[in-house]
Design a protein around this motif. Structure first.
Motif, mmCIF file in Angstrom:
data_model
loop_
_atom_site.group_PDB
_atom_site.id
_atom_site.type_symbol
_atom_site.label_atom_id
_atom_site.label_comp_id
_atom_site.label_asym_id
_atom_site.label_seq_id
_atom_site.Cartn_x
_atom_site.Cartn_y
_atom_site.Cartn_z
ATOM 1 N N LEU A 73 44.834 77.552 -13.189
ATOM 2 C CA LEU A 73 44.889 77.774 -11.657
ATOM 3 C C LEU A 73 45.817 79.128 -11.814
ATOM 4 C CD1 LEU A 73 44.736 77.044 -8.705
ATOM 5 C CD2 LEU A 73 47.006 76.143 -8.978
ATOM 6 N N LEU A 74 47.089 78.925 -12.118
ATOM 7 C CA LEU A 74 47.855 80.985 -11.943
ATOM 8 C C LEU A 74 47.155 81.571 -12.103
ATOM 9 C CD1 LEU A 74 51.696 79.701 -12.910
ATOM 10 C CD2 LEU A 74 50.427 79.728 -10.598
ATOM 11 N N LYS A 75 46.392 82.284 -13.716
ATOM 12 C CA LYS A 75 45.684 82.744 -14.248
ATOM 13 C C LYS A 75 44.084 83.129 -12.991
ATOM 14 C CE LYS A 75 44.544 85.219 -17.502
ATOM 15 N NZ LYS A 75 45.111 86.517 -18.187
ATOM 16 N N SER A 76 43.921 81.691 -12.682
ATOM 17 C CA SER A 76 42.335 81.580 -11.616
ATOM 18 C C SER A 76 42.949 82.816 -10.630
ATOM 19 C CB SER A 76 41.806 80.547 -11.364
ATOM 20 O OG SER A 76 42.688 79.837 -10.583
ATOM 21 N N LEU A 77 44.334 82.772 -9.806
ATOM 22 C CA LEU A 77 44.735 83.273 -8.374
ATOM 23 C C LEU A 77 45.093 84.617 -8.506
ATOM 24 C CD1 LEU A 77 46.618 79.791 -7.097
ATOM 25 C CD2 LEU A 77 45.043 81.012 -6.526
ATOM 26 N N GLY A 78 45.601 85.110 -9.783
ATOM 27 C CA GLY A 78 45.699 86.124 -10.275
ATOM 28 C C GLY A 78 47.520 86.349 -10.774
ATOM 29 N N VAL A 79 47.705 85.086 -10.867
ATOM 30 C CA VAL A 79 49.167 85.410 -11.069
ATOM 31 C C VAL A 79 49.516 85.639 -12.507
ATOM 32 C CG1 VAL A 79 51.826 83.870 -10.161
ATOM 33 C CG2 VAL A 79 49.726 83.896 -9.254
#
Length: 187
Positions: free
Chosen positions: A174-180
């Motif tokens: 999720l964090l990766k998909s949000l660009g975090v």
């Protein structure tokens, strides 16, 4: 005993990994407020520790503080949901009548060592304290799962590890998909 004495007594018992505590709070509906308080306190410690590291200086320390509380509390709830599903399906608990609130109360007390996250701002030492808090929480969670699901220690450990793996994969995804950007501690 009044509320605060019972509350702090239970926290001390959780820190001592007292197996009887987890069954006690499972059966005590009044412990729900205490379980919520533990999550908010450990979340606040996480938020303060993160804010003091200077993380998110571009958005402000108060925002980091509230994100620490929200992230810690919501993340713990998400992990509990995963464990509840796994424990009552794949791991086939004998206790079919277990409700989510009972699991919530028991497992939330195992989060008590999370108060150590207050110190994550201390270079190097903070990382190790956070790591120790994680291991301590996991040990408490295993004991709690063993008590509330009537599992062996091995099965409770398997459930805990499976829950954490699924949780980690979903959160990092999720964090990766949000660009975090995931920042690891310096070597």
């Amino acid at each position: 005993m009044d509320f605060s004495n019972i509350f702090f007594s239970r926290i001390v018992r959780a820190l001592h990994l007292d197996p009887a505590l987890y069954r006690e709070v499972e059966e005590d509906a009044g412990a729900t407020i205490q379980a919520i308080a533990i999550l908010l306190i450990t979340g606040a410690c996480t938020g303060i520790g993160l804010a003091m590291t200077g993380a998110g200086n571009n958005i402000g320390g108060l925002s980091v503080f509230f994100m620490g509380i929200a992230g810690s509390t919501l993340g713990w709830m998400f992990l509990l949901f995963i464990i509840y599903i796994l424990g009552s399906t794949i791991f086939a608990s004998k206790r079919k009548e277990l409700c989510f609130l009972e699991l919530f109360r028991s497992i939330s007390f195992s989060a008590s060592p999370g108060v150590l996250r207050f110190f994550i701002f201390i270079p190097v030492v903070g990382f190790f304290l956070d790591f120790a808090a994680q291991l301590w929480c996991i040990a408490g969670m295993i004991i709690a799962l063993r008590q509330i699901f009537d599992f062996s220690t091995g099965k409770a450990t398997g459930l805990c590890v499976a829950g954490w793996i699924i949780y980690s994969v979903l959160i990092f995804g999720l964090l990766k998909s949000l660009g975090v950007e995931i920042v690891l501690p310096p070597k």
